[in-house]
Motif scaffolding. Sequence first.
Motif, short mmCIF file in Angstrom:
data_model
loop_
_atom_site.label_atom_id
_atom_site.label_comp_id
_atom_site.label_asym_id
_atom_site.label_seq_id
_atom_site.Cartn_x
_atom_site.Cartn_y
_atom_site.Cartn_z
N ASP A 1 -9.63 -3.07 47.40
CA ASP A 1 -9.26 -4.14 46.49
C ASP A 1 -8.01 -3.86 45.67
OD1 ASP A 1 -11.53 -5.45 47.36
OD2 ASP A 1 -12.77 -4.79 45.67
N THR A 2 -7.58 -2.60 45.61
CA THR A 2 -6.42 -2.26 44.77
C THR A 2 -5.10 -2.28 45.55
OG1 THR A 2 -6.84 0.10 45.20
CG2 THR A 2 -7.80 -0.85 43.19
N ALA A 3 -5.13 -2.75 46.79
CA ALA A 3 -3.90 -2.74 47.60
C ALA A 3 -2.78 -3.54 46.94
CB ALA A 3 -4.20 -3.28 48.99
N SER A 4 -3.11 -4.71 46.43
CA SER A 4 -2.08 -5.55 45.82
C SER A 4 -1.47 -4.86 44.60
CB SER A 4 -2.68 -6.90 45.41
OG SER A 4 -1.69 -7.75 44.86
N ALA A 5 -2.32 -4.20 43.80
CA ALA A 5 -1.83 -3.48 42.62
C ALA A 5 -0.92 -2.32 43.01
CB ALA A 5 -3.02 -2.96 41.80
N LEU A 6 -1.24 -1.66 44.13
CA LEU A 6 -0.41 -0.55 44.58
C LEU A 6 0.99 -1.03 44.95
CD1 LEU A 6 -0.07 2.42 45.54
CD2 LEU A 6 -0.71 1.60 47.81
N TRP A 7 1.07 -2.10 45.72
CA TRP A 7 2.38 -2.58 46.16
C TRP A 7 3.20 -3.11 44.98
CZ3 TRP A 7 3.81 -0.52 50.34
CH2 TRP A 7 2.89 -0.23 51.34
N THR A 8 2.51 -3.69 44.00
CA THR A 8 3.21 -4.13 42.80
C THR A 8 3.79 -2.94 42.05
OG1 THR A 8 1.79 -6.08 42.56
CG2 THR A 8 2.92 -5.31 40.59
N ALA A 9 2.99 -1.86 41.94
CA ALA A 9 3.45 -0.66 41.24
C ALA A 9 4.65 -0.03 41.95
CB ALA A 9 2.31 0.35 41.13
N LEU A 10 4.59 0.06 43.27
CA LEU A 10 5.71 0.64 44.02
C LEU A 10 6.97 -0.19 43.85
CD1 LEU A 10 3.85 1.62 47.33
CD2 LEU A 10 4.85 3.21 45.67
N ASN A 11 6.81 -1.51 43.83
CA ASN A 11 7.97 -2.38 43.66
C ASN A 11 8.54 -2.25 42.24
OD1 ASN A 11 9.72 -4.29 44.87
ND2 ASN A 11 8.68 -5.97 43.80
N GLN A 12 7.67 -2.19 41.25
CA GLN A 12 8.13 -2.06 39.87
C GLN A 12 8.83 -0.73 39.61
OE1 GLN A 12 4.48 -2.75 37.71
NE2 GLN A 12 4.82 -4.97 37.60
N GLN A 13 8.39 0.31 40.32
CA GLN A 13 9.01 1.63 40.16
C GLN A 13 10.26 1.79 41.02
OE1 GLN A 13 8.02 3.93 37.79
NE2 GLN A 13 6.80 2.14 37.20
N ASP A 14 10.63 0.72 41.72
CA ASP A 14 11.86 0.70 42.52
C ASP A 14 11.87 1.78 43.60
OD1 ASP A 14 14.20 -0.64 43.08
OD2 ASP A 14 15.43 0.69 41.86
N VAL A 15 10.70 2.03 44.17
CA VAL A 15 10.57 3.07 45.20
C VAL A 15 11.34 2.71 46.46
CG1 VAL A 15 8.92 4.28 46.69
CG2 VAL A 15 8.35 3.84 44.30
N PHE A 16 11.49 1.42 46.74
CA PHE A 16 12.08 0.98 48.00
C PHE A 16 13.60 1.17 48.07
CE2 PHE A 16 8.20 -1.43 47.28
CZ PHE A 16 7.53 -1.27 48.48
N THR A 17 14.23 1.41 46.93
CA THR A 17 15.69 1.50 46.90
C THR A 17 16.21 2.68 47.72
OG1 THR A 17 15.79 0.46 44.73
CG2 THR A 17 17.71 1.73 45.42
N ASP A 18 15.59 3.84 47.57
CA ASP A 18 16.11 5.05 48.21
C ASP A 18 15.19 5.62 49.29
OD1 ASP A 18 18.38 5.12 46.46
OD2 ASP A 18 17.06 5.89 44.88
N THR A 19 14.06 4.99 49.52
CA THR A 19 13.06 5.55 50.44
C THR A 19 12.62 4.54 51.48
OG1 THR A 19 12.23 7.04 48.72
CG2 THR A 19 10.77 6.62 50.57
N LYS A 20 12.49 4.99 52.72
CA LYS A 20 11.90 4.16 53.78
C LYS A 20 10.39 4.19 53.58
CE LYS A 20 13.51 2.82 57.35
NZ LYS A 20 14.02 1.51 57.83
N VAL A 21 9.80 3.03 53.34
CA VAL A 21 8.36 2.93 53.10
C VAL A 21 7.71 2.28 54.32
CG1 VAL A 21 6.53 2.03 51.61
CG2 VAL A 21 8.74 2.74 50.62
#
Length: 423
Positions: A259-279
């Motif tokens: 059930d926490t999948a949506s919260a995880l992806w929101t957190a990764l997006n908010q922490q700007d993880v996608f800018t420098d890392t292939k996810v």
Amino acid sequence: MRSSTAPTRTASGARPGEPLTGGPARRFAALAACVLLAAGCAKAGTAGTSTADGGAKGPVKVGLVYSKTGPLAAYGKQYLDGFKAGLSYATKGTGAVDGHRIEFEEQDDAGDPAKAVSAAKDLIGKGYKVLAGSTASGVALQVGPIAAQNKVLFISGPAAADKVTGLNKYTFRSGRQSYQDIRTAASFVGDAKGKKVTVLAQDNAFGQANVAAVKAVLGAEGATVEPVLAPPSATDLTPFATQAKTAKPDLLFVAWAGDTASALWTALNQQDVFTDTKVVTGLDLAASYPLFGAAGEKISFLNHYFGGAAGTPVEKAMEDAVTAAGGKTDIFTPDGFTAAQMIVHAVEAAHGSADDTSALVKALEGWSFDGVKGKATVRAEDHALLQPMFQVRLTGSGAAAKPSVEKALTADEVAPPVAPMAG
């Protein structure tokens, strides 16, 4: 069963696709003495034989033990839809092989290995020589040994555990396995040597298994693999997203369920993880697409299948049949379709009989065929199913999210290493 549109009743009195009354436990209690003596309990009129009076040819009886209910019920429904479509396709709409009708009886394991074992023993005690299903890996790993003990053919379904491959000579699979998922994920980074890989997962059996699999594949190729594990009960996932960003990996592999999948992806997006890392993560059934939210278009997905991914004539036939029956193709519809193809091929090789299980096994070993996803092969050495996999992107978000294939990987590109055959 005459066809998917005009089913006959099975030996239990239920139509294929209808729930059975009485329950597997009750029937098992009455037939327990016959379980390990299946041949002795199955006389005239058993699977694939002529009737006692020499009349019409007897049916080939197939037992489907799968998650009709329980946490994986959505997967089970996809599997069943695919099986019905595949049976019609492989028998050219007749539902029969060499004059023998192929009838199937459904048993619901609800994802519980104990229920699955009881159901499998019940079916074997009634003379069934072919079992299929296993939505869950835990189920497949328990039913496989029962099949070997009783010398019946078992074709596992969506269950992905690598240990199903090579489990024993009677066990096959109609879906992909975890190694093929990881190999597809690895294709996003090319040469793994010297690369840094972080696995973000929950600290449970599922998450730890994914860490082990990534280490086995990418670690063996020279990558440094480190986990970031969150307690399954955690609801604030920002600290773990921050850890993943701080690690600065070349590849962040996310293995997450619940059930926490949506919260995880929101957190990764908010922490700007996608800018420098292939996810990279796996693309699940269509109902899960909205969970990725705004992050969906930034993720690289590995994928077993989604409706429309393959573009093959076999896929078109499957889609037409499932749609005509009121369903919709999804990630595990091909697993049921492929299982039906495999069963029909094995029975055809045995001239309409399922009595000689060794002949069924021999017919499947090394068999190459045109499947939903393209050319597929049952590897003789360990019964791995070699098949294409996909790199996928999502466009849009929420209910508008749609997948598209970026690259199709050949069966050889994602083939698992040969597993030693046990049993």
